[in-house]
Design an enzyme around this catalytic site. Sequence first.
Site, PDB file in Angstrom:
ATOM      1  N   ASP A  11       0.817  -1.212   0.000  1.00  0.00           N
ATOM      2  CA  ASP A  11       0.000   0.000   0.000  1.00  0.00           C
ATOM      3  C   ASP A  11       0.852   1.265   0.000  1.00  0.00           C
ATOM      4  O   ASP A  11       0.454   2.310   0.494  1.00  0.00           O
ATOM      5  CB  ASP A  11      -0.991   0.012   1.170  1.00  0.00           C
ATOM      6  CG  ASP A  11      -0.311  -0.096   2.530  1.00  0.00           C
ATOM      7  OD1 ASP A  11       0.930  -0.220   2.563  1.00  0.00           O
ATOM      8  OD2 ASP A  11      -1.013  -0.058   3.549  1.00  0.00           O
TER       9      ASP A  11
ATOM     10  N   GLU B 145       8.460  -0.777  14.190  1.00  0.00           N
ATOM     11  CA  GLU B 145       9.605  -0.027  13.654  1.00  0.00           C
ATOM     12  C   GLU B 145      10.556   0.401  14.777  1.00  0.00           C
ATOM     13  O   GLU B 145      11.777   0.236  14.669  1.00  0.00           O
ATOM     14  CB  GLU B 145       9.117   1.223  12.908  1.00  0.00           C
ATOM     15  CG  GLU B 145       8.189   0.928  11.749  1.00  0.00           C
ATOM     16  CD  GLU B 145       6.710   1.000  12.107  1.00  0.00           C
ATOM     17  OE1 GLU B 145       5.900   1.300  11.209  1.00  0.00           O
ATOM     18  OE2 GLU B 145       6.376   0.767  13.287  1.00  0.00           O
TER      19      GLU B 145
END
Length: 222
Positions: free
Chosen positions: A80, A163
């Site tokens: 995406d 992350e």
Amino acid sequence: MLVPNLTWLVIEDAYKTNDLVEDVLKKSGLKYEYMIAPMPAQYKNKTKGPKPRGVSNRNKGLSWIRENAKTGVFYFADDDNTYDLELFNEIRYTKKVSLFPVGLITKAGVSSPIVKNGVFSGFYDGWIGGRKFAVDMAGFAVSVEFLKRRPKATMPFKPGFEEDGFLKSLAPFEPKEAELLATNCTKILVWHTQTKKNEPSLPLDLTKYNNSNLLMLKKILV
């Protein structure tokens, strides 16, 4: 297909590979590795709260890199996102970890390092959440050699902190050591392009972020 010297690791959250996907990969002419890495059952079967999506996939990719690559740079691409080809030219020279802005992220409209006078001075993101590295998955690239000197580096199964957890696991490494790409983080070379309408980006605090790269990024955003 437009990026030279690329190896594409395609890793699905599934229990078996898919012949249709394999056919597409073969037709692409790209050098690729097609693997599976299903989400562990204890997370897949959760009935409440967010699930750590993509973690098993990315950790499988890290294992493949450690076993098969000696040099180069890796980047966590996703289905995406939309990429400017310039991004791949820039990340190719990453020595440790490089950082750069990502567009269309949260109500802030962008996720980016804050750069003042050419120096890193924090993170701008719609959700900082106490993270040391408040970045989007599409906002960093890592040197293979740097990773291999850190055998314990891994991505945690912690929704919202994937992350941050991964970059912290590259210790010793501090945010200020990162290489700032995209002309000192004044350009957007990757966009989080979901098929939905985005709200207008939040107004920028001109007093707080004066003399920073965010002034130039704001001109790009709507």
